[in-house]
Write an enzyme that holds these catalytic residues in place. Sequence first.
Site, mmCIF file in Angstrom:
data_model
loop_
_atom_site.group_PDB
_atom_site.id
_atom_site.type_symbol
_atom_site.label_atom_id
_atom_site.label_comp_id
_atom_site.label_asym_id
_atom_site.label_seq_id
_atom_site.Cartn_x
_atom_site.Cartn_y
_atom_site.Cartn_z
ATOM 1 N N CYS A 87 33.998 -37.069 7.082
ATOM 2 C CA CYS A 87 33.038 -38.274 6.829
ATOM 3 C C CYS A 87 31.965 -37.684 6.285
ATOM 4 O O CYS A 87 31.930 -37.524 5.091
ATOM 5 C CB CYS A 87 32.658 -38.939 8.336
ATOM 6 S SG CYS A 87 31.863 -40.322 8.201
ATOM 7 N N HIS A 196 38.094 -39.375 11.618
ATOM 8 C CA HIS A 196 37.584 -38.401 12.373
ATOM 9 C C HIS A 196 38.520 -37.662 13.333
ATOM 10 O O HIS A 196 38.743 -38.462 14.339
ATOM 11 C CB HIS A 196 36.404 -38.961 13.117
ATOM 12 C CG HIS A 196 35.009 -39.243 12.192
ATOM 13 N ND1 HIS A 196 34.074 -38.458 12.550
ATOM 14 C CD2 HIS A 196 34.783 -40.426 11.639
ATOM 15 C CE1 HIS A 196 33.035 -39.125 11.562
ATOM 16 N NE2 HIS A 196 33.651 -40.134 11.128
ATOM 17 N N GLU A 198 38.104 -35.059 14.996
ATOM 18 C CA GLU A 198 37.650 -34.622 16.029
ATOM 19 C C GLU A 198 37.379 -35.279 17.361
ATOM 20 O O GLU A 198 37.036 -35.086 18.081
ATOM 21 C CB GLU A 198 36.255 -33.708 15.718
ATOM 22 C CG GLU A 198 35.027 -34.750 15.609
ATOM 23 C CD GLU A 198 35.289 -35.570 14.020
ATOM 24 O OE1 GLU A 198 36.079 -35.733 13.548
ATOM 25 O OE2 GLU A 198 33.939 -36.276 13.956
#
Lengths: 225, 822
Positions: A87, A196, A198
């Site tokens: 990002c 994302h 994560e």
Amino acid sequence: MTARVGVITFPGSLDDRDAARAVRLAGAEPVPLWHAEAELNDVDAVVLPGGFSYGDYLRAGAIARFAPLMDRLVAAAHDGLPVLGICNGFQVLCESHLLPGALTRNTSLHFVCRAQRLRIENAATDWTRAYEEGQEIVVPIKNIDGCYIADQETLDELESSGRVVARYVDVNPNGSLNDIAGICNEAGNVVGLMPHPEHAVEALTGPSTEGLGFFSSILQRLVGA
Amino acid sequence: MTEQIHEPGRDQAGGSDRGRGPEHAGSAEQVGGGGPEYAIGTEQVGGAEQVTSVEHVEGAEQASDAGQAERPAGPPTGVDSVARAAETPERDLPYAELGMNDEEFARVRDILGRRPTSAELAIYSVMWSEHCSYKSSRVHLKKFADKAPQSDALLVGMGENAGVVDVGNGWAVTFKIESHNHPSYVEPYQGAATGVGGIVRDILSMGARPVAVMDSLRFGPPDAPDTRRVLDGVVRGVGGYGNCLGLPNVGGEVVFDPCYAANPLVNALCVGVLKPEDIKRAIAPGPGNKVILFGALTGPDGIGGASVLASATFDEESHRKRPSVQVGDPFMEKLLTECCMEIFAEDLVVGIQDLGAAGVSCATTELAAAGTGGMDIDLGMVPLRDQTLRPEEILMSESQERMMAVVEPANVERFLKLCGKWDVPATVIGEVTDTGRLRMTWNGETIVDIPPGTAADEGPVYERPYEPPADLGQLQADGPGRLPRPSTSEELRNTVMWLAGAPNLADKSFVTSQYDKYVLGNTVLAMPEDAGVIRIGEGPQGIALATDGNGRYTRLDPYAGAQLALSEAYRNVAATGARPLAVTNCLNFGSPEDPGVMWQFAQAVEGLAAACRALGVPVTGGNVSFYNQTGTTPINPTPVIGVLGVHDDVNRRVGMSFNVEGMSILLLGETRAEFGGSEWANVVFGHLGGLPPRVDLAAEAALGSVLVAGAHEGVMEAAHDLSDGGLSQALLESCLRGGLGCTVSLPDDPFVELFSESVARAVVAVRPENEARVVALSEAAGVPVRRIGTVGGDAFEVEGQFSIPLGELREVHQGALPALFG
């Protein structure tokens, strides 16, 4: 032994703790890196996390690229250090010219946060080898400046050399050209990704655990785990 | 009048590059607003916008050298000092323009034994405004404390920046909801953004790390042209600030009603987590300790916002108030947050206060009043973004992202070093004394010398007259009984569809997808789930939070309406399996000077206090917002209630999705024919009348106990509360969320079964083998329970009545808001 994976915190980084958690869950050791330092502390790989570095009041990532640590990082990346920009991290990598193209305002003009389906197009990079080529995964996406653009020549080059790492499936959430969600450099050690992974590493908090592969990929690459 | 007091200053400042006209004689005019002299408005709008862009671009750079910001040589002298006040006792002061009445001004004179200086007047006027002093509400709010239930969990109660509760396992949680209604109408983006920023600083100042936000939003009719402007800006503002700050937005409300057309409600909630031993207080103890102002520079933001914007009714003049809205910088707030976390970790402060309404005035008076009692401040040390600001303006500025800390001298160097690491400007502006006086100097002259408690704690208290609104009897007599009910299967089916796509009941993803709900990686449940659930300390414990309010119910019966809001939030938290623990509230009402509104307020507070006691959940803090009205027409009284619950193990949380074929659907609770204030009456007929659903707190507590026990035992696959729109709405939401249909049997009166809004009800989905256990739990708690159907298929079917394909439902439910606002 395990791998030491650095996570850079810029002023305004937001997903640095999440990235460190993902690194840990994948079995590697997260190492916090501070933007104002000039040393990479012997890490084996680096993650640039999501957020709004310096508020992103200028172009997203445009100020972060001048952080003292970035000089070291750019040089190390050219020498093959594996780097993943997520990002805002992707935006910083583009601003740093480690990756081509740019990320501009979503075509909807809205911030978009959703669980997004992606297709892994290149499973040979340092950060995607835990996946199969063509595998579809669901991870969150959340951005307002996530529309990937590049000139036609660059797009053709990215497509023909297999450097589109991931592509949006079903819905293109931000108007990115060619549905591009992520790309890599020629060597495949530097990957930029708008979604994302994560945030998709635990069943309790993510829409899936399918983001973990990015972090286990780097562990595989570094220690053959 | 105003010119007299500021004359000396104006003469001096006349040559400044800002080129103030004579109209801009000082803060007084700005606060007074509305008058023909208020020409400065336009200039300030331009100024504010300019400041935004400049500050944003140069944020980092600016921060690093801000500490050394030099004031231009020769700042204006001849300020209205204490000595001057003594010499000129009869000088007129513009107290009326500052919102102060004759009695209040006389009281200030009595306290000081002389006329106040203009700086002192600035302090008293903002501190005694409705917004800061709660002068109309205080006598009623006492009931929350008087009637508070016994709770061992309460660590910090009402009166601090936010309440703190012990959630077990060595963790404490602080949470609070606050309004930013008026600014959000004037300037929706910045109004909403700074609403988020303000409540986050309240949480921060308790010593906690903020971990999530929620927003309870109310707008005018969805098809009104101005609603689009307000909604778009508010949602962008909430998202723009919260997303950039890195706090997940996990829930809230979006409600439309004509009564909010020119007075939207923007209520922002923040929750933070800390160790009980790390709680910070807003006190300034220890003479010699240093007072440090840190965070953003002080500019001409929202000067007078506290008393003008929060205490004046909107009318055609409102656009003149535009410059009073503050401008937010979430990046600075993020730096401030991380900086505070490091400062707290090293235990470097003995007291801390955020700067919100009334800025430096509020922080200094409150800190001093709660501490040793005295404080000396050199106002000239306050680092400015606009060097031409006058002391009165500095005192009233509501520039965002600022905090004030009290630090022992030995820790000052380390404190400033940590601020430097995060590029947060920090300046020692004074120190704690034992004089019992708050003294402020400007260029060596004393301009403030007051007992701080008189401004902070001893403001006027009004027992305003109240009586039921004249139209209440008529409203209550006009019940929904006269409304024609759907009788055929097709009419029932159409009603289901109609409600599913009505803006108040439709899917809110258009709004919530503009908020980051994933950041920090601890979000277990978020909207559209019944409550937001957040993991704490990497688990397994967690918390649940829900906010609810129903202005329609409260209009019909404010005592019951406030109780119903609590009842619903309690139910929503319990539906996830969390044990409800504590309450925060945001009380949005019209003008307290209207006896009808005051009656609504008194009734609502009374009802809420009684309900909190009955449910055993104390009020830990909150906010009152008065003057929510257009002309003389108040909004529907709208108490918004937030309930915090605790999960011992978040892995056992229960969501709302019907996602396993063959599950049995059980209906818990008793359904009565209750349609007063219902969404059915609203959507189909635009009708508001009769009485709201009957409050039954004992039934609510019993239902909650079943939901919590069921979650704990792991015998429920899904649970969803019944509220607006009734059973029909709850079932279709669970179906669409999980992607599976359901078939239910409603043999009695399907209309009542489907659309009644009786309280203390929920649907749960259980595996067939667990059905007996859930039935047993319910019966043991005295909760009526009935198996009404089964999960499966791809349609919402009521046997013998209708079957609606989920695709068709999804289209109307999810398409409504994008069609209106996309």
